[in-house]
Write a protein that holds these residues in place. Structure first.
Motif, mmCIF file in Angstrom:
data_model
loop_
_atom_site.group_PDB
_atom_site.id
_atom_site.type_symbol
_atom_site.label_atom_id
_atom_site.label_comp_id
_atom_site.label_asym_id
_atom_site.label_seq_id
_atom_site.Cartn_x
_atom_site.Cartn_y
_atom_site.Cartn_z
ATOM 1 N N ARG A 62 0.918 -1.380 0.128
ATOM 2 C CA ARG A 62 -0.040 -0.333 -0.314
ATOM 3 C C ARG A 62 0.727 1.537 0.021
ATOM 4 N NH1 ARG A 62 -4.396 1.133 5.089
ATOM 5 N NH2 ARG A 62 -4.543 3.349 4.953
ATOM 6 N N ASN A 63 0.394 2.619 -0.740
ATOM 7 C CA ASN A 63 1.045 3.655 -0.517
ATOM 8 C C ASN A 63 -0.081 4.563 -0.592
ATOM 9 O OD1 ASN A 63 4.086 2.729 -1.214
ATOM 10 N ND2 ASN A 63 3.375 2.175 -3.700
ATOM 11 N N SER A 64 -0.081 5.659 0.502
ATOM 12 C CA SER A 64 -0.860 6.251 0.418
ATOM 13 C C SER A 64 -0.933 7.299 1.932
ATOM 14 C CB SER A 64 -2.259 5.014 1.326
ATOM 15 O OG SER A 64 -1.923 4.765 2.634
ATOM 16 N N GLU A 65 -1.780 8.146 1.201
ATOM 17 C CA GLU A 65 -1.823 9.468 2.665
ATOM 18 C C GLU A 65 -0.601 10.153 2.473
ATOM 19 O OE1 GLU A 65 -4.975 6.646 5.041
ATOM 20 O OE2 GLU A 65 -3.245 5.869 4.071
ATOM 21 N N GLY A 66 -0.318 10.744 1.683
ATOM 22 C CA GLY A 66 0.752 11.871 1.489
ATOM 23 C C GLY A 66 0.534 13.467 1.564
ATOM 24 N N SER A 67 1.073 14.474 1.208
ATOM 25 C CA SER A 67 1.297 15.632 1.351
ATOM 26 C C SER A 67 2.492 15.964 0.291
ATOM 27 C CB SER A 67 1.492 16.158 2.742
ATOM 28 O OG SER A 67 1.327 17.682 2.815
ATOM 29 N N PHE A 68 2.069 17.543 -0.119
ATOM 30 C CA PHE A 68 3.601 17.974 -0.739
ATOM 31 C C PHE A 68 4.222 19.372 0.045
ATOM 32 C CE2 PHE A 68 0.485 16.457 -3.731
ATOM 33 C CZ PHE A 68 0.682 16.002 -4.876
ATOM 34 N N VAL A 69 5.055 19.445 -0.320
ATOM 35 C CA VAL A 69 5.719 20.618 -0.340
ATOM 36 C C VAL A 69 6.686 21.435 -0.880
ATOM 37 C CG1 VAL A 69 7.830 19.970 0.911
ATOM 38 C CG2 VAL A 69 6.463 22.147 1.776
ATOM 39 N N THR A 70 6.914 22.573 -1.700
ATOM 40 C CA THR A 70 7.640 22.747 -2.573
ATOM 41 C C THR A 70 9.048 23.544 -1.727
ATOM 42 O OG1 THR A 70 5.577 23.919 -4.335
ATOM 43 C CG2 THR A 70 7.905 25.225 -4.209
ATOM 44 N N LEU A 71 9.825 23.548 -2.399
ATOM 45 C CA LEU A 71 11.330 23.600 -1.938
ATOM 46 C C LEU A 71 11.489 24.879 -2.375
ATOM 47 C CD1 LEU A 71 12.464 19.963 -1.456
ATOM 48 C CD2 LEU A 71 11.542 21.181 0.075
ATOM 49 N N GLY A 74 13.364 25.029 -5.760
ATOM 50 C CA GLY A 74 12.042 24.893 -6.834
ATOM 51 C C GLY A 74 11.489 23.532 -6.717
ATOM 52 N N ARG A 75 11.899 23.252 -6.567
ATOM 53 C CA ARG A 75 11.801 21.300 -6.721
ATOM 54 C C ARG A 75 10.141 20.765 -5.465
ATOM 55 N NH1 ARG A 75 15.847 17.377 -4.489
ATOM 56 N NH2 ARG A 75 16.238 18.863 -2.633
ATOM 57 N N ILE A 76 9.157 20.317 -6.139
ATOM 58 C CA ILE A 76 8.271 19.590 -4.915
ATOM 59 C C ILE A 76 8.947 18.471 -4.035
ATOM 60 C CG2 ILE A 76 5.818 19.215 -5.066
ATOM 61 C CD1 ILE A 76 5.433 21.516 -7.350
ATOM 62 N N LEU A 77 8.360 18.385 -2.952
ATOM 63 C CA LEU A 77 8.547 17.387 -2.491
ATOM 64 C C LEU A 77 7.179 16.539 -2.250
ATOM 65 C CD1 LEU A 77 10.477 15.488 -0.888
ATOM 66 C CD2 LEU A 77 10.300 16.724 1.157
ATOM 67 N N PHE A 78 6.661 15.247 -2.362
ATOM 68 C CA PHE A 78 6.028 14.552 -1.657
ATOM 69 C C PHE A 78 6.143 13.431 -0.834
ATOM 70 C CE2 PHE A 78 2.635 10.982 -2.660
ATOM 71 C CZ PHE A 78 1.449 11.638 -2.223
ATOM 72 N N ILE A 79 5.776 13.759 0.420
ATOM 73 C CA ILE A 79 5.878 12.037 1.669
ATOM 74 C C ILE A 79 4.460 11.668 1.563
ATOM 75 C CG2 ILE A 79 6.621 11.668 4.202
ATOM 76 C CD1 ILE A 79 8.453 14.878 3.533
ATOM 77 N N THR A 136 10.626 27.933 8.231
ATOM 78 C CA THR A 136 10.883 26.208 8.413
ATOM 79 C C THR A 136 9.263 25.973 8.014
ATOM 80 O OG1 THR A 136 11.171 26.221 10.622
ATOM 81 C CG2 THR A 136 10.830 24.561 10.571
ATOM 82 N N ILE A 137 9.884 24.096 7.129
ATOM 83 C CA ILE A 137 8.773 22.976 6.678
ATOM 84 C C ILE A 137 8.880 22.097 8.124
ATOM 85 C CG2 ILE A 137 8.486 21.013 5.328
ATOM 86 C CD1 ILE A 137 10.463 22.730 4.142
ATOM 87 N N ALA A 138 7.394 21.658 8.177
ATOM 88 C CA ALA A 138 6.674 21.435 9.245
ATOM 89 C C ALA A 138 6.497 19.986 9.064
ATOM 90 C CB ALA A 138 6.021 21.968 10.010
ATOM 91 N N LEU A 139 6.583 18.855 9.535
ATOM 92 C CA LEU A 139 6.356 17.836 8.712
ATOM 93 C C LEU A 139 4.971 17.214 9.774
ATOM 94 C CD1 LEU A 139 6.367 14.704 7.134
ATOM 95 C CD2 LEU A 139 9.081 14.683 8.341
ATOM 96 N N PHE A 140 4.148 17.102 10.381
ATOM 97 C CA PHE A 140 3.432 16.259 11.164
ATOM 98 C C PHE A 140 2.570 14.651 9.921
ATOM 99 C CE2 PHE A 140 2.652 21.150 11.086
ATOM 100 C CZ PHE A 140 2.146 20.508 12.847
#
Length: 392
Positions: A62-71, A74-79, A136-140
């Motif tokens: 399974r791969n699910s329930e992620g979120s994005f942030v722009t660095l 210019g790159r976009i990170l999806f976790i 700051t980038i927050a990761l919840f």
């Protein structure tokens, strides 16, 4: 990129037309539309492009329930939550994995980067990424130890997601199983951080309750410490789960709630999350499935993504399909530019993440099959031009 044969595309297209509409434009009434009111136009059509499909594989059910942030480069990170082993259930082993895009979401790295290892007794899952006002980038995410011990925690990065601080517990005043959906944490204009949770069990009452007790937690020191508002009043006999938050222009905060009874429910706070109005049915009809509502930075309008399914079509009653987007120019009182993005009657679309990048919208969502029983196992990332959302 999605790899579909012509025959598969044709079968899905024909099935979609049969179930949902005989024309490209159909007329139906949104939830909350009073009898006798003019129906609202709903468009169907492939205005989105699937740019990444995260399908299950060996040791990855399974791969699910992620979120994005722009660095800042210019790159976009999806976790997202990457499950391991052979079981795809919510309590199965999982860690947080990441993919990167260097071209605005058009293409993505082919390999996962491990972001956070499995630190809970069961797993870590359900990601919310947020660029704070201080840069700051927050990761919840949820740290899940047992069926009576699951809370949201937050880590911070000051080096653009290269490293992360130790986790901070967001709930310290009570013990229990709390659900924070992915992509759901917000920061108010005055800097207050807010998240909404549903408590389904506690140490005092360990039996699982399908109806969750709803709370908003908030922080005025950039996530270092957190306080709870009062429990949201909810009606007896209505299942309430998976709340989300949206800041309104008049200073109130709207909590939208996955609920039974055929519609999303909604509650409002006029004091930044300290207390809440009684939850009532909202004007987005849906099965018992989560919606996501966020503000479009470039226009100031609200964007809703949900399953626009009122149950009147027996073939899909209670199912998480279609996947629909809509715009509100009046803070959620009404919805226009309504469009079905995904219409496969076999689809299962939910747990949405929304990311605005220049003139495009990136959507990540579970997109499994009911027949194949891959409901939450597949995550798709779609790219949509904002102008296309406003065309209808």
């Amino acid at each position: 990129m999605r790899n579909c044969s012509f025959n598969r595309y044709r079968q899905t297209y024909l099935a979609s037309r049969y179930i949902f509409t005989a024309t490209v434009i159909v007329m139906l009434c949104l939830p909350g539309c009073a009898p006798g009111k003019k129906a609202v136009s709903v468009a169907t059509g492939p205005v989105h492009h699937i740019v990444l499909k995260l399908s299950p594989g060996p040791d990855n059910p399974r791969n699910s329930e992620g979120s994005f942030v722009t660095l800042k480069d210019g790159r976009i990170l999806f976790i997202y939550s990457r499950y391991t082993g052979n079981n795809s259930g919510d309590h199965s082993p999982a860690y947080l994995a990441g993919r990167y895009s260097a071209d605005g979401g058009k293409t993505w790295t082919a390999q996962d980067a491990k972001i956070i290892d499995q630190e809970g007794g069961l797993n870590v899952m359900s990601v919310s990424l947020l660029r704070l006002k201080n840069g700051t980038i927050a990761l919840f995410y949820l740290r899940k130890n047992s069926t009576v011990d699951c809370i949201p925690v937050v880590r911070f990065s000051n080096d653009e997601a290269k490293t992360w601080t130790a986790p901070v517990d967001c709930i310290t005043d009570q013990k229990g199983y709390f659900v924070l959906n992915n992509d759901r944490v917000i920061q108010l204009p005055d800097g207050r951080l807010m998240l909404a949770v549903a408590r389904h069990s506690s140490l005092a009452d360990p039996k699982w309750q399908n109806k969750g007790a709803l709370f908003a937690y908030y922080s005025d020191d950039n996530g270092k410490t957190w306080k709870a508002g009062k429990e949201v009043p909810t009606p007896a006999g209505v299942i309430t789960q998976e709340p989300g938050l949206t800041a309104l222009k008049d200073g109130r905060v709207m909590m939208y709630i996955r609920a039974s009874g055929g519609a999303q429910y909604v509650s409002y706070s006029a004091n930044r999350g300290a207390t809440w109005s009684a939850a009532l049915p909202f004007n987005l009809q849906s099965p018992l499935s989560p919606a996501t509502i966020e503000r479009i930075p470039s226009t100031g309008d609200l964007l809703a993504v949900w399953n626009n399914n009122d149950g009147s079509n027996i073939a899909i009653k209670g199912k998480r399909t279609p996947l629909t987007v809509a715009i509100s120019k009046d803070e959620g009182r009404s919805w226009i530019h309504i469009r079905n993005l995904e219409t496969d009657p076999d689809g299962w679309y939910c747990y949405i993440a929304i990311h605005f990048y220049k003139k495009d919208i990136l959507l990540a969502y579970c997109a499994g099959s009911q027949q194949a029983k891959t409901h939450l196992s597949v995550t798709d990332i779609s790219r949509i031009a904002l102008t296309d959302v406003y065309k209808l």
